[in-house]
Design a protein around this motif. Structure first.
Motif: not given
Length: 167
Positions: A85, A102, A89, A153
């Motif tokens: 990820y 996401k 991103k 995140d």
């Protein structure tokens, strides 16, 4: 050429650190989800410092070594299914509906992972004894996972902003 060698060496050192962290997952029960998150933070550093190519190589090496060596196979599988990820991103941040993308990546990865663990590999103990209760528990786990993923995140975003300021 010298800069490439430096990046490879730095990636190797960080990969060794990540494998050690993944091996710690067997010591503390909550580390099943904390160790992959810490390794994703390290991957974010590797990605920003060394580039995308080395970051993908780093992710593959840490995933394979973790699956082979880690005593906590669930933590290693979580990293293998979601550890990439931090590489995706920055590309997702430039798209429309970025939170939708996401959350889609997270939910698909986790549903596939736990479907494999529960159905194919025979880890039926995860679901418990009652099928009705198992569905509720897995839904709660997925909702809590989404909240944790959103927090991760935000952490990755803050780290990326701070690293960019230092450059």
């Amino acid at each position: 050429m010298r800069n490439h060698s430096k990046n490879m060496a730095m990636g190797g050192v960080f990969a060794a650190l990540a494998v050690v962290i993944m091996n710690l997952g067997g010591l503390i029960p909550v580390a099943t989800y904390v160790c992959p998150a810490i390794c994703m933070v390290i991957l974010s550093f590797v990605h920003m410092a060394c580039g995308t190519k080395i970051a993908w190589t780093w992710y593959a090496a840490v995933s394979i070594l973790s699956l082979l060596m880690s005593p906590d196979k669930e933590a290693a599988a979580v990293f293998a299914f979601l550890g990439y990820y931090p590489i995706l991103k920055p590309k997702i941040e430039t798209r429309e509906f970025r939170w939708g993308w996401k959350l889609l990546i997270f939910n698909v990865s986790m549903v596939v992972l736990y479907s494999i663990l529960i159905r194919i590999m025979g880890v039926a103990e995860v679901t418990g004894e009652s099928e009705e209760l198992a569905g509720v528990m897995l839904t709660i786990l997925l909702v809590m996972g989404n909240v944790t993923f959103i927090a991760l995140d935000f952490l990755l975003s803050m780290l990326q902003v701070r690293l960019r300021r230092r450059r």
